[in-house]
Design an enzyme around this catalytic site. Structure first.
Site, PDB file in Angstrom:
ATOM      1  N   LYS A 290     -27.036  52.076 -11.789  1.00 25.96           N
ATOM      2  CA  LYS A 290     -25.728  51.137 -12.137  1.00 25.96           C
ATOM      3  C   LYS A 290     -25.090  50.909 -10.800  1.00 25.96           C
ATOM      4  CE  LYS A 290     -26.020  51.335 -16.690  1.00 25.96           C
ATOM      5  NZ  LYS A 290     -26.238  49.976 -17.431  1.00 25.96           N
TER       6      LYS A 290
ATOM      7  N   SER B 208     -22.789  47.340 -17.250  1.00 30.64           N
ATOM      8  CA  SER B 208     -22.813  48.536 -16.167  1.00 30.64           C
ATOM      9  C   SER B 208     -22.139  49.580 -16.750  1.00 30.64           C
ATOM     10  CB  SER B 208     -22.096  48.021 -14.883  1.00 30.64           C
ATOM     11  OG  SER B 208     -22.152  49.022 -14.051  1.00 30.64           O
TER      12      SER B 208
ATOM     13  N   TYR C 219     -29.162  57.756 -13.110  1.00 25.21           N
ATOM     14  CA  TYR C 219     -28.265  56.756 -13.968  1.00 25.21           C
ATOM     15  C   TYR C 219     -27.441  56.155 -12.975  1.00 25.21           C
ATOM     16  CZ  TYR C 219     -25.247  54.785 -17.364  1.00 25.21           C
ATOM     17  OH  TYR C 219     -24.247  53.933 -18.174  1.00 25.21           O
TER      18      TYR C 219
ATOM     19  N   ASN D  10     -28.530  44.229 -21.268  1.00 27.19           N
ATOM     20  CA  ASN D  10     -27.824  45.085 -21.891  1.00 27.19           C
ATOM     21  C   ASN D  10     -28.774  46.452 -22.034  1.00 27.19           C
ATOM     22  OD1 ASN D  10     -25.954  46.492 -24.057  1.00 27.19           O
ATOM     23  ND2 ASN D  10     -27.699  46.305 -25.080  1.00 27.19           N
TER      24      ASN D  10
END
Length: 283
Positions: A158, A140, A154, A89
């Protein structure tokens, strides 16, 4: 022997549990009688849960960019009890134009969003295989399926996590190990206040990058529709399902954005059908 999802009390390993979705997941699992090992940067952030749930909550201080520390904490955790559910997470976002990002910002973003979850996932595959199965939840984002200005690093993390997870899910399916990519939309987790910004440059000040930066700098999370408690409940429910989905889109904004992106990609692909076939050797 019961599978991990059948156990009355299951053991969770959750990274980035100090706040946001990680904390909500930790608390939800504890409320339902499970045991949680939560990795945090600030142990005091979960002290209230520790006082409420006692030994069912174990707190481990961990900087996930330090791979030796990852190995140490996971080894210690597995010595205490087998882990049934892993939740990767921990995360944050660097905001700015790709040209503005420093090498250090890019490297740290990829280490947190991609390298660390890869290392943590790999570390749990063997013990899960040997114990007869397990669940790995990768947090995600709808940003794992779409791309927006200011979030290039970012998205790289992801999108990379999505590809890694899809591949590994096929490698370990025979061992009753299930991986799920959770793709939340705008959720009231305090994520916006934790954004890290590049040093703004003049060429990008007035284009899409600058406009997005301005919006994020003044964003009011009260307009975000995602309820982190409901996300936690939905994620928990998938861990009880015998055949969980590979991808779990949570939020109407997520559904709409991903639906639009996939439709546009499929439409563009169809226009290339003849060209794709044309590069084959002639018979």
């Amino acid at each position: 022997m019961p599978t991990p999802s059948d156990k009355a009390v299951r053991h969770w390993f959750v990274t980035g549990a100090s706040g946001g979705l990680g904390r909500h997941l930790t608390e939800y699992a504890l409320q339902r009688g499970d045991r949680v090992t939560a990795t945090v940067r600030r142990p005091a952030a979960l002290q209230d849960l520790r006082e409420t749930y006692g030994d069912r909550l174990t707190l481990e201080t961990l900087d996930i960019t330090r791979s030796p520390d990852i190995d140490k904490v996971i080894g210690k955790t597995l010595q205490s009890a087998p882990v049934d559910i892993v939740v990767n997470n921990a995360g944050y976002a660097v905001v700015g134009a790709a040209e503005e990002m420093t090498v250090e910002q890019i490297r740290d973003q990829i280490e947190v969003l991609l390298l660390a979850p890869m290392l943590i996932t790999r570390a749990f595959l063997k013990p899960m295989r040997e114990q007869g199965g397990g669940r790995i939840i990768q947090i995600s984002s709808m940003g794992g399926q779409i791309g927006t200005p200011t979030h290039s690093s970012y998205h790289a993390g992801k999108w990379g996590l999505e590809g890694f997870t899809e591949s590994v899910s096929r490698e370990v399916a025979d061992f009753n190990i299930h991986l799920t990519l959770v793709e939340p939309g705008a959720t009231r987790t305090g994520f916006a206040s934790a954004l890290r910004y590049t040093t703004e440059s003049t060429p990008y000040r007035d284009n899409a990058v600058g406009q997005t930066r301005r919006y994020l700098e003044t964003a009011d999370e009260s307009v975000f529709t995602g309820d982190p408690a409901k996300l936690a409940a939905a994620i928990y429910d998938t861990t009880r399902h015998p055949n969980p989905p590979l991808r779990l889109a949570l939020g109407s904004d997520t559904y709409n954005a991903i639906h639009t992106a996939l439709t546009e990609r499929l439409t563009a692909l169809e226009t290339q059908k003849e060209l794709a076939a044309s590069v084959a050797f002639a018979h």
